[in-house]
Design a protein around this motif. Structure first.
Motif, mmCIF file in Angstrom:
data_model
loop_
_atom_site.group_PDB
_atom_site.id
_atom_site.type_symbol
_atom_site.label_atom_id
_atom_site.label_comp_id
_atom_site.label_asym_id
_atom_site.label_seq_id
_atom_site.Cartn_x
_atom_site.Cartn_y
_atom_site.Cartn_z
ATOM 1 N N THR A 327 -46.524 -3.440 50.348
ATOM 2 C CA THR A 327 -46.918 -3.383 48.939
ATOM 3 C C THR A 327 -48.436 -3.291 48.776
ATOM 4 O O THR A 327 -48.920 -2.645 47.844
ATOM 5 C CB THR A 327 -46.392 -4.616 48.188
ATOM 6 O OG1 THR A 327 -46.792 -5.813 48.896
ATOM 7 C CG2 THR A 327 -44.895 -4.579 48.068
ATOM 8 N N ASN A 330 -49.848 0.245 48.640
ATOM 9 C CA ASN A 330 -49.399 1.081 47.526
ATOM 10 C C ASN A 330 -48.122 1.851 47.867
ATOM 11 O O ASN A 330 -48.036 3.070 47.711
ATOM 12 C CB ASN A 330 -50.492 2.070 47.102
ATOM 13 C CG ASN A 330 -50.212 2.677 45.732
ATOM 14 O OD1 ASN A 330 -49.707 2.001 44.840
ATOM 15 N ND2 ASN A 330 -50.536 3.945 45.568
ATOM 16 N N GLN A 332 -43.969 1.577 46.964
ATOM 17 C CA GLN A 332 -42.971 0.908 46.139
ATOM 18 C C GLN A 332 -41.541 1.343 46.444
ATOM 19 O O GLN A 332 -40.622 0.540 46.369
ATOM 20 C CB GLN A 332 -43.225 1.192 44.645
ATOM 21 C CG GLN A 332 -44.388 0.455 44.042
ATOM 22 C CD GLN A 332 -44.442 0.659 42.543
ATOM 23 O OE1 GLN A 332 -43.788 1.560 42.001
ATOM 24 N NE2 GLN A 332 -45.210 -0.157 41.852
ATOM 25 N N ASN A 601 -43.664 6.845 46.655
ATOM 26 C CA ASN A 601 -43.711 6.358 45.285
ATOM 27 C C ASN A 601 -43.057 7.374 44.360
ATOM 28 O O ASN A 601 -43.282 8.593 44.498
ATOM 29 C CB ASN A 601 -45.150 6.108 44.837
ATOM 30 C CG ASN A 601 -45.803 4.982 45.600
ATOM 31 O OD1 ASN A 601 -45.408 3.824 45.507
ATOM 32 N ND2 ASN A 601 -46.819 5.312 46.385
ATOM 33 N N TRP A 608 -51.548 4.234 50.965
ATOM 34 C CA TRP A 608 -52.842 3.936 51.565
ATOM 35 C C TRP A 608 -52.662 3.627 53.044
ATOM 36 O O TRP A 608 -52.084 2.598 53.399
ATOM 37 C CB TRP A 608 -53.511 2.751 50.861
ATOM 38 C CG TRP A 608 -53.704 2.960 49.396
ATOM 39 C CD1 TRP A 608 -53.794 4.158 48.728
ATOM 40 C CD2 TRP A 608 -53.799 1.949 48.389
ATOM 41 N NE1 TRP A 608 -53.955 3.961 47.383
ATOM 42 C CE2 TRP A 608 -53.971 2.616 47.138
ATOM 43 C CE3 TRP A 608 -53.781 0.548 48.397
ATOM 44 C CZ2 TRP A 608 -54.103 1.922 45.943
ATOM 45 C CZ3 TRP A 608 -53.924 -0.140 47.211
ATOM 46 C CH2 TRP A 608 -54.081 0.549 45.990
#
Length: 783
Positions: A327, A330, A332, A601, A608
């Motif tokens: 998390t 970045n 999800q 995402n 990242w």
């Protein structure tokens, strides 16, 4: 009919006389009872339609839950999907599965003499008539059997203002008929399943799961009293329901349970209306469950899927755990798909990370995502199949600029470093980009695009639309389809569709991690479904690619020897990362299973510092290891037509060491070599037909009237694996719109405005390649 009516009147008068014999006040019966007697006597009752009540078995069989229950391959429920939004109905509940407290509360509240009367409670009718005469509020005379009659016949259901006299007469007649043909336990069971309680909730199953979060068998006295109180006023407020429930508890001699009843009812009413009818424990496969529910026939209550519940949990938990750790980078969302190689059955389908996701309802296994390097195995397999390359062929891993319709295409390696000459084995195993692009130049985007479409990948545009970037996965593909394409590699190049719905009830043909190893199917079982698939890839080329992707030494240059890509059993795996780290993939197969993982995402935001090794690969490794906790996985047997030869590599320059260590390498029969040197042409059997290198298909040429024509020539260039010999190059023929414009491997053409088709032919006039270009601009000025 008159004789029947007379019999009914006689019986009614006798029962009324018996019921009122003890009365101390002489008075006529109420108007409703009198009307009942008159109606029966005059024959105005609804008629024979009410006498033909349905059988218990018919009612039980016709019951349909508002949800479809999705079962796994072993019959374990994994998901419930809402189908009917007019009312919420759970599964039919047998009376034996209803708590004794609830049965007692319902009977005491609604029909104290339920086990004594024969459908109509004549004592209750007399009491109601007496109360109406003296304007005293009394309990209604409708029995549970009469209420059930009203639920079974739409003509008898109450409307605004209550039931009419005609409907009340019909209820009494049908109730008597029900008592003659049904047992008391069947009547009570049907009533509990059919009666509406509150809002959209119909039946005790929906009520108990939605309001109390438990099965009807677990309802205690307080919960049973609340359920019974709702029958009197389904939409009453919490205070009123609590008051009624307390009165019922006192009748049940459970008065001590009245404490805190107001707060208990308010809490029950506060539960969300969208609570699944069977609770959160049946939310194991929401995305696939919705699809199966939509595909199921209208009157289907249960659907048996190919899922394995235990494996689904393993995949779901592994995805959530690893994404939780990512998390801060970045990340999800994610998805996992597990397929059985032989049958194509979906064993696990996790479409989302659940609560970690901002778009948990999106099925990311079906969402289009940029493929990245995951398409490279299919590209190299095609090049090997077409004998353009071997596993030992040397490819130049140095910067390259390729002309395209929109300019120059300048691919780069993931780490921005270059290795010089590398073998095909190293290029694929270490996922080097430049060699893959050079390979696509040989295969051409058009033919590679055709191959990907044959493998089930939904690429809507043409191959030339993607251009040379297709080698690096510029196309968007869904995880489910990509995993199934990898299954074709596992099956020796045979492609077949996936299956999500079990063909036969109780099918357990696929090994499950939940079953001991001794109870799994033999490795050969289910092979018939694979044999019926299409042979898309050459089986030998597919085997060579599998051998490369299973070789941990081949991927050392990029991934090292020890990584999540290495398993304790035989497996082949490939990772991929799309542009700007928006998508991360890991796909691979063992002898029995193919597993695909995607993370990223929903919004398309970049991750990242996430690579295939620390992103999707650990999840892939964990799921694959669970599959083979007790099941071995062996390397596939080498097919006929492949030879293994000892090879050695030359040096890139005098005095330098060999490009790669000597080893045993595998070749298609007829393409084997022993000495591999930079610039050495491929063996004659591997030499492919020339193709057009430039211009690229779809190129638009803009003419400038201020530049001399001789400086605006378009150069037509041909290429082939291993280069073109002088004789081969001289035999090439170029034509524009069918008109010859030159010969040789390179021809300068003075363009003129318009749309043109360029064709490259051999000496016999056979067309080898075609390109479409457009020339725009005004007439050239004279120099």
């Amino acid at each position: 009919m008159k004789r029947q009516a007379a019999t009914w009147v006689t019986a009614l008068v006798c029962r009324l006389a018996c019921a009122t014999a003890g009365a101390t006040v002489r008075a006529p019966v109420s108007a409703s009872v009198a009307a009942l007697v008159i109606g029966l006597a005059l024959g105005t009752l609804p008629g024979s339609a009410h006498a033909a009540v349905p059988r218990y078995e018919q009612v039980r069989t016709a019951w349909l839950s508002s949800d479809v229950t999705i079962l796994d391959r072993h019959g374990e429920p994994v998901q419930r999907v809402r189908r009917d939004y007019a009312a919420r109905r759970g599964e039919w509940v047998a009376l034996a599965d209803v708590s004794p407290a609830l049965r007692e509360a319902i009977v005491l509240s609604e029909d104290k003499r339920f086990y004594a009367h024969s459908g109509v409670d004549w004592r209750g009718v007399a009491a109601a008539a007496w109360g109406n005469l003296w304007h005293t509020r009394t309990r209604g005379a409708s029995t549970l059997t009469m209420q059930l009659a009203g639920l079974l016949d739409s003509d008898l259901q109450a409307i605004a203002g209550g039931r009419s006299l005609r409907q009340k007469i019909g209820q009494a007649i049908d109730a008597t008929a029900l008592e003659r043909h049904w047992r008391k336990d069947q009547i009570l069971e049907a009533y509990l399943n059919l009666v509406p309680f509150r809002g959209e909730m119909v039946g005790i199953s929906a009520l108990s799961h939605t309001l109390f979060g438990k099965y009807p068998s677990g309802l205690d006295a307080r919960e049973a009293a609340v359920a019974a109180a709702l029958l009197r006023g389904p939409n009453a407020g919490a205070a009123r329901v609590a008051q009624r429930a307390c009165a019922i508890l006192k009748t049940m001699q459970e008065a001590q349970a009245c404490g805190g009843l107001d707060g208990f009812v308010q809490l029950a009413f506060a539960r969300p209306a969208s609570t699944p009818a069977l609770g959160t424990q049946l939310n194991l496969a929401p995305h696939l469950g919705r699809r199966l529910a939509q595909e199921a026939p209208p009157l289907t209550a249960t659907v048996r899927s190919t899922l394995d519940a235990r494996l689904q949990r393993i995949a779901q938990e592994s995805l959530a755990r690893h994404l939780q750790a990512l998390t801060k980078r970045n990340v999800q969302d994610g998805a996992v798909v597990v397929l059985d190689n032989a049958s194509g059955e979906v064993l696990a389908w996790v479409g989302s990370s659940g609560t970690l996701s901002g778009a948990a309802q999106v099925d990311h296994a079906l969402a289009l995502r940029q493929a990245g390097s995951t398409l490279k195995p299919f590209l190299y397999a095609q090049a090997i199949e077409e004998r353009r390359l071997t596993a030992a062929s040397l490819l130049d891993d140095t910067p390259v600029n390729l002309p395209t319709g929109g300019g120059l295409y300048v691919p780069q390696n993931y780490d921005r470093r270059y290795s010089g000459w590398v073998s095909t084995r190293t290029a694929l195993g270490s996922s080097l980009n430049i060699p893959a692009v050079r390979t696509l130049v040989m295969v051409t985007p058009h033919r590679f695009h055709q191959r990907l479409r044959q493998l089930g990948l939904p690429l809507p545009e043409s191959g030339d639309y993607y251009g040379y970037s297709l080698a690096l996965g510029s196309a968007d593909v869904p995880l489910g389809a990509l995993t199934n394409a990898y299954r074709a590699l596992a099956n020796g190049g045979r492609y077949g569709p996936m299956h999500t719905m079990a063909s036969t009830p109780g099918s357990t043909s696929v090994a499950s991690p939940a079953r001991p190893a001794g109870r799994t199917r033999p490795a050969s079982a289910g092979a018939g479904s694979v044999a019926s698939g299409n042979q898309v890839l050459d089986a030998r080329a597919a085997w060579i690619v599998a051998d490369i992707l299973a070789d941990r030494h081949a991927r050392t240059r990029t991934f090292g020897l020890d990584s999540p890509l290495t398993t304790r059993f035989w497996s082949a795996v490939k990772t991929g990362t799309s542009k700007d780290m928006r998508d991360n993939w890991a796909l691979g197969w063992s002898q029995r299973y193919t597993v695909g993982v995607w993370i990223g995402n929903t919004s398309g935001a970049s991750m990242w510092d996430v690579s295939g090794i620390d992103g999707a690969a650990p999840i892939w490794h964990e799921v694959m290891s669970a599959l083979h906790a007790q099941t071995p996985s062996h390397a596939p047997a080498m097919p006929a037509g492949i030879v293994r030869t000892a090879i050695h590599f030359g040096a890139a320059a005098p005095g330098a060491g060999p490009l790669e260590p000597a080893r045993d390498e595998v070749f298609l029969a007829g393409t084997e070599q022993q000495a591999i040197l930079p610039g050495t042409p491929a063996p004659p059997t591997a030499r492919a037909a020339p193709s057009i290198l430039a211009p690229a298909d779809g190129t638009i040429v803009a003419l400038d009237p201020d530049i001399p024509p001789r400086n605006q020539r378009v150069w037509l260039r041909a290429t082939a694996v291993g280069g073109l010999s002088a004789q081969q190059g001289h035999a090439l023929r170029w034509a524009i719109g069918g008109k010859p414009v030159g010969r040789g491997a390179e021809v300068g053409w003075l363009p003129w405005p318009g749309r043109h088709e360029i064709t490259l032919s051999d000496a016999q006039g056979r067309v080898l390649a075609r390109r479409q270009i457009e020339v725009r601009g005004a007439t050239l000025r004279a120099p």
